[in-house]
Design an enzyme around this catalytic site. Structure first.
Site, PDB file in Angstrom:
ATOM      1  N   GLN A   1       0.845  -1.211   0.000  1.00 59.03           N
ATOM      2  CA  GLN A   1       0.000   0.000   0.000  1.00 59.03           C
ATOM      3  C   GLN A   1       0.874   1.252   0.000  1.00 59.03           C
ATOM      4  O   GLN A   1       1.567   1.520   0.991  1.00 59.03           O
ATOM      5  CB  GLN A   1      -0.867  -0.019   1.266  1.00 59.03           C
ATOM      6  CG  GLN A   1      -1.717   1.207   1.469  1.00 59.03           C
ATOM      7  CD  GLN A   1      -2.543   1.113   2.746  1.00 59.03           C
ATOM      8  OE1 GLN A   1      -2.207   0.354   3.660  1.00 59.03           O
ATOM      9  NE2 GLN A   1      -3.609   1.882   2.823  1.00 59.03           N
TER      10      GLN A   1
ATOM     11  N   GLU B   1     -10.753  -2.250   5.961  1.00 59.01           N
ATOM     12  CA  GLU B   1     -10.076  -2.855   7.114  1.00 59.01           C
ATOM     13  C   GLU B   1     -11.139  -3.074   8.173  1.00 59.01           C
ATOM     14  O   GLU B   1     -11.543  -2.140   8.848  1.00 59.01           O
ATOM     15  CB  GLU B   1      -9.027  -1.895   7.675  1.00 59.01           C
ATOM     16  CG  GLU B   1      -7.791  -1.811   6.828  1.00 59.01           C
ATOM     17  CD  GLU B   1      -6.744  -0.915   7.460  1.00 59.01           C
ATOM     18  OE1 GLU B   1      -7.128   0.072   8.102  1.00 59.01           O
ATOM     19  OE2 GLU B   1      -5.553  -1.207   7.300  1.00 59.01           O
TER      20      GLU B   1
ATOM     21  N   SER C   1       1.468   6.627   2.444  1.00 58.23           N
ATOM     22  CA  SER C   1       2.242   7.582   3.245  1.00 58.23           C
ATOM     23  C   SER C   1       3.498   8.066   2.512  1.00 58.23           C
ATOM     24  O   SER C   1       4.121   7.322   1.760  1.00 58.23           O
ATOM     25  CB  SER C   1       2.681   6.938   4.561  1.00 58.23           C
ATOM     26  OG  SER C   1       1.571   6.461   5.257  1.00 58.23           O
TER      27      SER C   1
HETATM   28  C1  LIG Z   1       4.356  -0.586  11.247  1.00 53.79           C
HETATM   29  C2  LIG Z   1       3.839   0.430  10.282  1.00 53.79           C
HETATM   30  C3  LIG Z   1       3.393   0.013   9.032  1.00 53.79           C
HETATM   31  C4  LIG Z   1       2.930   0.946   8.115  1.00 53.79           C
HETATM   32  N1  LIG Z   1       2.556   0.517   6.872  1.00 53.79           N
HETATM   33  C5  LIG Z   1       2.171   1.410   5.930  1.00 53.79           C
HETATM   34  C6  LIG Z   1       1.872   0.985   4.602  1.00 53.79           C
HETATM   35  O1  LIG Z   1       1.933  -0.192   4.273  1.00 53.79           O
HETATM   36  N2  LIG Z   1       1.530   1.917   3.688  1.00 53.79           N
HETATM   37  C7  LIG Z   1       1.435   3.245   4.005  1.00 53.79           C
HETATM   38  O2  LIG Z   1       1.100   4.030   3.126  1.00 53.79           O
HETATM   39  N3  LIG Z   1       1.732   3.690   5.250  1.00 53.79           N
HETATM   40  C8  LIG Z   1       2.093   2.790   6.213  1.00 53.79           C
HETATM   41  N4  LIG Z   1       2.411   3.223   7.485  1.00 53.79           N
HETATM   42  C9  LIG Z   1       2.401   4.648   7.763  1.00 53.79           C
HETATM   43  C10 LIG Z   1       1.290   5.101   8.671  1.00 53.79           C
HETATM   44  O3  LIG Z   1       0.079   5.150   7.977  1.00 53.79           O
HETATM   45  C11 LIG Z   1       1.710   6.487   9.215  1.00 53.79           C
HETATM   46  O4  LIG Z   1       2.833   6.287  10.049  1.00 53.79           O
HETATM   47  C12 LIG Z   1       0.605   7.171   9.991  1.00 53.79           C
HETATM   48  O5  LIG Z   1      -0.428   7.555   9.129  1.00 53.79           O
HETATM   49  C13 LIG Z   1       1.137   8.391  10.756  1.00 53.79           C
HETATM   50  O6  LIG Z   1       1.770   9.250   9.874  1.00 53.79           O
HETATM   51  P1  LIG Z   1       3.260   9.790  10.171  1.00 53.79           P
HETATM   52  O7  LIG Z   1       4.123   8.636  10.526  1.00 53.79           O
HETATM   53  O8  LIG Z   1       3.665  10.649   9.032  1.00 53.79           O
HETATM   54  O9  LIG Z   1       3.113  10.675  11.484  1.00 53.79           O
HETATM   55  P2  LIG Z   1       2.497  12.155  11.568  1.00 53.79           P
HETATM   56  O10 LIG Z   1       1.216  12.204  10.819  1.00 53.79           O
HETATM   57  O11 LIG Z   1       3.552  13.127  11.192  1.00 53.79           O
HETATM   58  O12 LIG Z   1       2.183  12.257  13.109  1.00 53.79           O
HETATM   59  C14 LIG Z   1       3.195  12.527  14.078  1.00 53.79           C
HETATM   60  C15 LIG Z   1       2.513  12.654  15.442  1.00 53.79           C
HETATM   61  O13 LIG Z   1       1.582  13.755  15.404  1.00 53.79           O
HETATM   62  C16 LIG Z   1       0.278  13.307  15.767  1.00 53.79           C
HETATM   63  N5  LIG Z   1      -0.729  14.017  14.955  1.00 53.79           N
HETATM   64  C17 LIG Z   1      -0.733  14.150  13.603  1.00 53.79           C
HETATM   65  N6  LIG Z   1      -1.832  14.833  13.215  1.00 53.79           N
HETATM   66  C18 LIG Z   1      -2.542  15.124  14.348  1.00 53.79           C
HETATM   67  C19 LIG Z   1      -3.766  15.801  14.596  1.00 53.79           C
HETATM   68  N7  LIG Z   1      -4.485  16.309  13.576  1.00 53.79           N
HETATM   69  N8  LIG Z   1      -4.172  15.914  15.877  1.00 53.79           N
HETATM   70  C20 LIG Z   1      -3.460  15.382  16.899  1.00 53.79           C
HETATM   71  N9  LIG Z   1      -2.274  14.733  16.731  1.00 53.79           N
HETATM   72  C21 LIG Z   1      -1.826  14.607  15.463  1.00 53.79           C
HETATM   73  C22 LIG Z   1       0.262  11.828  15.437  1.00 53.79           C
HETATM   74  O14 LIG Z   1      -0.690  11.132  16.211  1.00 53.79           O
HETATM   75  C23 LIG Z   1       1.687  11.428  15.803  1.00 53.79           C
HETATM   76  O15 LIG Z   1       1.801  11.206  17.183  1.00 53.79           O
HETATM   77  C24 LIG Z   1       2.876   2.325   8.442  1.00 53.79           C
HETATM   78  C25 LIG Z   1       3.310   2.738   9.702  1.00 53.79           C
HETATM   79  C26 LIG Z   1       3.788   1.823  10.609  1.00 53.79           C
HETATM   80  C27 LIG Z   1       4.260   2.321  11.946  1.00 53.79           C
END
Ligand SMILES: Cc1cc2nc3c(=O)[nH]c(=O)nc-3n(C[C@H](O)[C@H](O)[C@H](O)COP(=O)(O)OP(=O)(O)OC[C@H]3O[C@@H](n4cnc5c(N)ncnc54)[C@H](O)[C@@H]3O)c2cc1C
Length: 398
Positions: A131, A249, A134
């Site tokens: 997928q 999901e 991100s």
């Molecule tokens: C094990 C694992 C597998 C994954 N697999 C996939 C995959 O297969 N494909 C894919 O596309 N992605 C995947 N992801 C990515 C996942 O979808 C993102 O990590 C997730 O959406 C969070 O985005 P970010 O890491 O950019 O954090 P950010 O969005 O930058 O967030 C950072 C922090 O800020 C907080 N935050 C952000 N926005 C807000 C808000 N509006 N209000 C309050 N708090 C907020 C978050 O909760 C977090 O604590 C995976 C992630 C993990 C950990």
């Protein structure tokens, strides 16, 4: 909510259990049910072969309609299958993203040609999917994504970077959200492309996790190619299609997950008894609390599936995601405290034990699939009617 199987469900349970008894043998049994979260690289080739065995016997995609290669299984049958699967210690599945996310989206939005091309290899366990949503600057705020694609003759040319792409290094294809209308903002002008990963324009760099394995990757697209017909839904409607994928999901897989949690709990209780930790009043209290919460989680999940014939409703899905990921994370911490000093052993030639893997991998569970903060926002706004949180100003989003 009915906990006991109906006679038809009991017969189905026996059919599943019997098939698993006869087929989880040899190399498949040797895996001991491993290959789940935090352990994805374990025995990968054997698990890939197992996916084909499942496919040949008609045990993949059982919830899909019969016309697309599924069994049209009811929700309760899917729950039963997942429960028996975990109970039989069958190998961790490698085809979950194709079966659970991409396939249902193709069934919903695909053209007849796309259904013919993409569904059978998922059912057969022959093609694996990942997928590509991100990006380094687009996670929770997915609409900020910048990977772009443009038409070049009869192909899309894709350029940009995805990150955290689970299992991309083991996959054949990726469903990629990208910007196909130059200058478009936020959720407008996006398309949902199906992109083959084994080509010169794609570079996949695995990221090593705390567990010392690599479940996810950085994926770089540099003039990567896919045929013009490999867009799901209309060009420019990628946001709608992308959200539909997320809604697939649903809770049936969670019940299998909860059975794994129960097995982890039983293992920990056994370890606590063995090393004399059950005399510690604080640990006794925490073990009891963990057990009660797990039972509540199971009952809540079952209730959320009762009478449902589709994806779980958004608020319920958020409550469950918040609940199970936090439970598992707390459980990982409890496991470390029960193991005591043993929990601290690590090293280059040391295979982490299952409690250590749980502790480390569960850190990610409150992030992926929508972080806890995002789930709380959804519950606050859509269930409790709290004021909507202010949106970021950057990007001039509508
Ligand atoms: C094990 C694992 C597998 C994954 N697999 C996939 C995959 O297969 N494909 C894919 O596309 N992605 C995947 N992801 C990515 C996942 O979808 C993102 O990590 C997730 O959406 C969070 O985005 P970010 O890491 O950019 O954090 P950010 O969005 O930058 O967030 C950072 C922090 O800020 C907080 N935050 C952000 N926005 C807000 C808000 N509006 N209000 C309050 N708090 C907020 C978050 O909760 C977090 O604590 C995976 C992630 C993990 C950990």
């Amino acid at each position: 909510m009915e906990f006991a199987d109906t006679p038809a469900d009991a017969a189905f349970r026996e059919e599943v259990a019997e098939w698993l008894r006869e087929n989880v043998i040899g190399d498949f049994a040797d895996l001991g049910g491993r290959g789940g979260s935090g352990d994805e690289t374990y025995g990968f080739e054997v698990r890939r072969e197992w996916e084909r065995v499942l496919g040949q016997a008609g045990w993949t995609c059982i919830g899909w309609p019969v016309e697309y290669g599924g069994r049209g299984a009811t929700i309760s049958q899917q729950v039963i299958f997942n429960e028996e699967y975990v109970r039989a210690k069958a190998p961790g599945r490698v085809g979950v993203l194709g079966e659970g996310l991409l396939g249902p989206t193709v069934i919903h939005y695909g053209t007849p040609e796309q259904k013919d091309r993409f569904l059978p290899p998922i059912v057969a366990g022959e093609e694996l999917w990942s997928q590509g949503y991100s990006e380094p600057n687009a996670g929770s705020d997915l609409a900020s994504l910048t990977t772009r694609a443009e038409l070049d003759g009869d192909e899309w040319s894709i350029t940009g970077q995805k990150v955290w792409t689970s299992l991309a290094h083991q996959s054949d294809w990726c469903f990629v959200l990208c910007r196909t209308e130059p200058g478009s903002l936020r959720h407008k002008g996006l398309s949902y492309l199906l992109v083959p990963l084994k080509q010169p324009g794609v570079e996949i760099r695995p990221i090593t996790q705390l567990t010392e394995t690599s479940e996810f990757n950085e994926v770089f697209f540099d003039n990567a190619r896919t045929h013009v017909s490999n867009v799901l839904g209309e060009p420019g409607e990628g946001w709608k299609v992308g959200l539909a994928t997320l809604s697939f999901e649903r809770g049936v897989g969670l019940l299998g997950h909860l059975l794994s949690f129960r097995r982890e709990f039983d293992g920990l209780l056994h370890a606590a008894r063995k090393n004399g930790r059950t005399t510690d009043p604080i640990l006794r209290d925490r073990l009891t609390k963990a057990f009660v919460e797990l039972e509540i989680l199971r009952a809540t999940t079952l209730r959320s599936l009762t009478g449902v014939d589709g994806p779980a409703a958004a608020p319920e899905a958020s409550i469950l995601k918040l609940f199970w990921s936090s439970w598992h994370q707390n459980f990982g911490e409890l496991a470390m405290d029960v193991l005591g000093l043993e929990s601290m052993i690590t090293g280059p030639n040391y295979d982490l034990n299952s409690e250590q893997r749980t502790f480390l991998f569960s850190r990610s569970e409150t992030i992926y699939g929508g972080s806890n903060e995002i789930q709380r926002n959804i519950i606050g706004e859509r269930v409790l009617g709290l004021p909507v949180e202010p949106k970021p100003q950057s990007g001039g989003a509508p």
